[in-house]
Design a protein around this motif. Structure first.
Motif, PDB file in Angstrom:
ATOM      1  N   LEU A 139      50.404  37.497  29.180  1.00 12.72           N
ATOM      2  CA  LEU A 139      49.932  38.822  28.770  1.00 12.72           C
ATOM      3  C   LEU A 139      50.323  39.916  29.749  1.00 12.72           C
ATOM      4  N   PHE A 140      50.762  39.555  30.949  1.00 12.12           N
ATOM      5  CA  PHE A 140      51.217  40.542  31.933  1.00 12.12           C
ATOM      6  C   PHE A 140      52.203  39.853  32.871  1.00 12.12           C
ATOM      7  N   SER A 141      53.091  40.651  33.432  1.00 11.18           N
ATOM      8  CA  SER A 141      54.122  40.105  34.325  1.00 11.18           C
ATOM      9  C   SER A 141      53.919  40.533  35.769  1.00 11.18           C
ATOM     10  N   GLN A 142      52.992  41.468  35.992  1.00  8.14           N
ATOM     11  CA  GLN A 142      52.701  41.955  37.336  1.00  8.14           C
ATOM     12  C   GLN A 142      51.200  42.211  37.457  1.00  8.14           C
ATOM     13  N   ALA A 143      50.724  42.235  38.712  1.00 11.17           N
ATOM     14  CA  ALA A 143      49.300  42.442  38.938  1.00 11.17           C
ATOM     15  C   ALA A 143      49.081  43.209  40.228  1.00 11.17           C
ATOM     16  N   VAL A 144      48.006  44.003  40.254  1.00  9.85           N
ATOM     17  CA  VAL A 144      47.587  44.738  41.442  1.00  9.85           C
ATOM     18  C   VAL A 144      46.107  44.453  41.659  1.00  9.85           C
ATOM     19  N   ALA A 145      45.761  44.000  42.864  1.00 10.40           N
ATOM     20  CA  ALA A 145      44.362  43.700  43.204  1.00 10.40           C
ATOM     21  C   ALA A 145      43.971  44.512  44.428  1.00 10.40           C
ATOM     22  N   GLN A 146      43.072  45.481  44.223  1.00 11.92           N
ATOM     23  CA  GLN A 146      42.638  46.378  45.280  1.00 11.92           C
ATOM     24  C   GLN A 146      41.214  46.026  45.722  1.00 11.92           C
ATOM     25  N   SER A 147      41.079  45.555  46.958  1.00  8.18           N
ATOM     26  CA  SER A 147      39.770  45.273  47.557  1.00  8.18           C
ATOM     27  C   SER A 147      38.941  44.288  46.737  1.00  8.18           C
ATOM     28  N   GLY A 148      39.550  43.174  46.397  1.00  5.85           N
ATOM     29  CA  GLY A 148      38.824  42.126  45.692  1.00  5.85           C
ATOM     30  C   GLY A 148      39.731  40.945  45.443  1.00  5.85           C
ATOM     31  N   ALA A 149      39.213  39.720  45.605  1.00  2.04           N
ATOM     32  CA  ALA A 149      40.000  38.517  45.333  1.00  2.04           C
ATOM     33  C   ALA A 149      39.146  37.564  44.501  1.00  2.04           C
ATOM     34  N   VAL A 150      38.944  36.339  44.954  1.00  9.46           N
ATOM     35  CA  VAL A 150      38.201  35.384  44.128  1.00  9.46           C
ATOM     36  C   VAL A 150      37.125  34.656  44.923  1.00  9.46           C
TER      37      VAL A 150
END
Length: 502
Positions: free
Chosen positions: A215-226
């Protein structure tokens, strides 16, 4: 390129597009077209309440998409945070909606950014003024912001085969984007999913979720992980706590009898309770968050990433230099921390002996509260992002870039620093939005927005934000302020203090 079958946009008419559900009329937002409040799923109420999202109904004629749609039921921010995070509340049941800004609804092949908002999974919406997609659209990106169910409505786990409804909402929105975004000039094969805080946690979780693959080929994660992902056992215990606070049985049927507004308030209160727990180890815990349910999320996202989940997705991830000051400075807690409290918190978080001394050596003259902010920022935000990067490297995944946002806010006499969410007005290049000035000050420098927003646009459009990829040899990290400075393993001694911690 003009597609006369899909759009009409002249000086005498508002922009129009045709989607599967029917025809939409948007409005001009400056020089770009905006289509607001578009339903991507049916209203999650009545017989659909606390159940997976269903397709929206079609409509007849021309549907106005000129104003934001209803927001999902949610809690309120505490008084010391309310001014920093202004909320939008719009009543109505058709709350599973999204907004699209596009530079050319008659075009084609434009890169797409889908934004997932933060708010501890209990607050926020895609209609917050600071998420307007005008600047991204101005710079050639189709920008989409979404709502998803929050609190118990979105993340209640009862071990009854239904779970992670908020994640399912996010997936439904991304499926809508894949089907429909071409009508707005976007390329469904060039989608970047991005988010901040709980939105960033969602992004990394989606990378590890089999149903979201492709559903997406790129991702941006700002100040949060898992790091906040819940086990099924923990989540079921939280459901029992919530049921007890409401005086109902811990069953889906019983929760459905609780009015949505009351359930949202109770869930938000439980989340706030975790944030002020006596045990500091619980401070990063969120009672409502993605759950390892064995179905939608079969295993912990880090384990999935190590095995190659999301291998083909390019990732830009990072945080702010002083992330956790957001909970310490506005409340005044930063001045209440003494040496004994600092030592106790570090120990409760699992920091080995000598950790506080490492942080103090790099910050001569720092108060115990300032040292606590540095320790908790690394423990809750920076190190979890690094663990994601390391897991991807272990799996031979696609390119990963890390950043640290360093520009400091002048708010609270300059003590807020580069706290949680301070980067958002710069990333969205919305410095003239006064609703963000309590967070970033009344005269934010345009140069920082040019730098941060420009890097995000480059990543969304070209797949490279403009600095070296992250690897274990150099650990190159972009330090973002009025310009970008690339550092190798910044604050490496502190990073090494958390060795072995997820």
């Amino acid at each position: 390129m003009t597609n006369t079958a899909n759009t009409a946009n002249t000086a005498d008419s508002a922009p129009e597009v045709q989607v599967t559900g029917g025809r939409l009329r948007g409005r001009m937002d400056g020089e770009v077209a905006a289509f607001l409040g578009i339903p991507y799923a049916a209203p999650p109420f009545g017989t659909r309440r606390l159940r997976p999202p269903e397709p929206p109904a079609r409509w007849e004629g021309l549907r106005a998409a000129t104003g934001y749609g209803p927001t999902c039921p949610k809690g309120d921010y505490a008084p010391d945070s309310a001014e920093l995070f202004p909320e939008v509340v719009i009543p109505g049941e058709e709350c599973l909606n999204l907004n699209v800004w596009t530079p050319d609804p008659g075009g084609s092949g434009l890169p797409v950014l889908v934004w997932i908002h933060g708010g501890m999974f209990t607050k926020g919406s895609g209609s917050v003024p600071g998420y307007r997609g005008t600047s991204f659209a101005r710079d050639g990106v189709v920008c989409v912001t979404i709502n998803y169910r929050l609190g118990a409505e979105g993340f209640l786990h009862l071990d009854d085969g239904i779970s992670n409804l908020g994640l399912l909402d996010q997936i439904a929105a991304l499926e809508w984007v894949r089907r429909e975004i071409a009508a707005f000039g976007g390329d469904p094969g060039k989608v970047t999913v991005a988010g901040q805080s709980a939105g960033a946690m969602s992004v990394i979780t989606l990378m590890a979720t089999p149903r979201a693959r492709g559903l997406f080929s790129q991702a941006v994660a700002q100040s949060g992980a898992v790091a906040q992902t819940l086990t099924a056992e923990t989540a079921a215990g939280i459901a029992s706590q919530l049921a007890g606070s409401l005086g109902v049985a811990a069953t889906r049927e019983a929760f459905r009898e609780v009015p949505a507004a009351r359930l949202a308030r109770a869930a938000s209160a439980l989340a706030d309770k975790f944030q002020t727990a006596a045990n500091p180890a619980e401070w990063a815990s969120l009672p409502f968050a993605p759950v390892i349910d064995g179905d939608l999320l079969p295993e912990h996202p880090l384990d999935a990433l190590r095995k190659g989940a999301g291998r083909g997705v390019r990732l830009l991830a990072g945080g702010n230099r002083h992330d956790t000051r957001i909970g310490l400075v506005p409340t005044g807690m930063i001045d209440l921390i003494d040496e004994s409290a600092l030592a106790a918190v570090a120990a409760a978080l699992g920091a080995p002996d000598g950790t506080v001394e490492r942080y103090r050596a790099a910050r001569p003259g720092a108060s115990p509260g300032e040292l606590l902010a540095a320790v908790t920022t690394d423990c809750f935000i920076r190190v979890p992002a690094i663990r994601v990067a390391e897991a991807r490297i272990e799996a031979g995944a696609a390119d990963t870039w890390l950043y640290r946002f360093d520009h400091e806010s002048p708010s609270f006499a300059g003590r807020l620093g580069a706290a949680h969410a301070v980067e958002l007005p710069y990333v969205f290049d919305l410095l003239d939005d006064e609703s963000g000035h309590a967070l970033i000050g009344g005269e934010p420098p345009q140069a920082v927005a040019d730098t941060a927003h420009g890097a995000w646009v480059r990543f969304v459009a070209d797949g490279d934000p403009g600095w070296p990829r992250y690897d274990l040899a150099g650990r190159s990290t972009a330090l973002i302020d009025e310009k970008i400075t690339v550092a190798g393993d910044p604050d490496g001694a502190e990073r090494e203090a958390w060795s072995g911690r997820r």
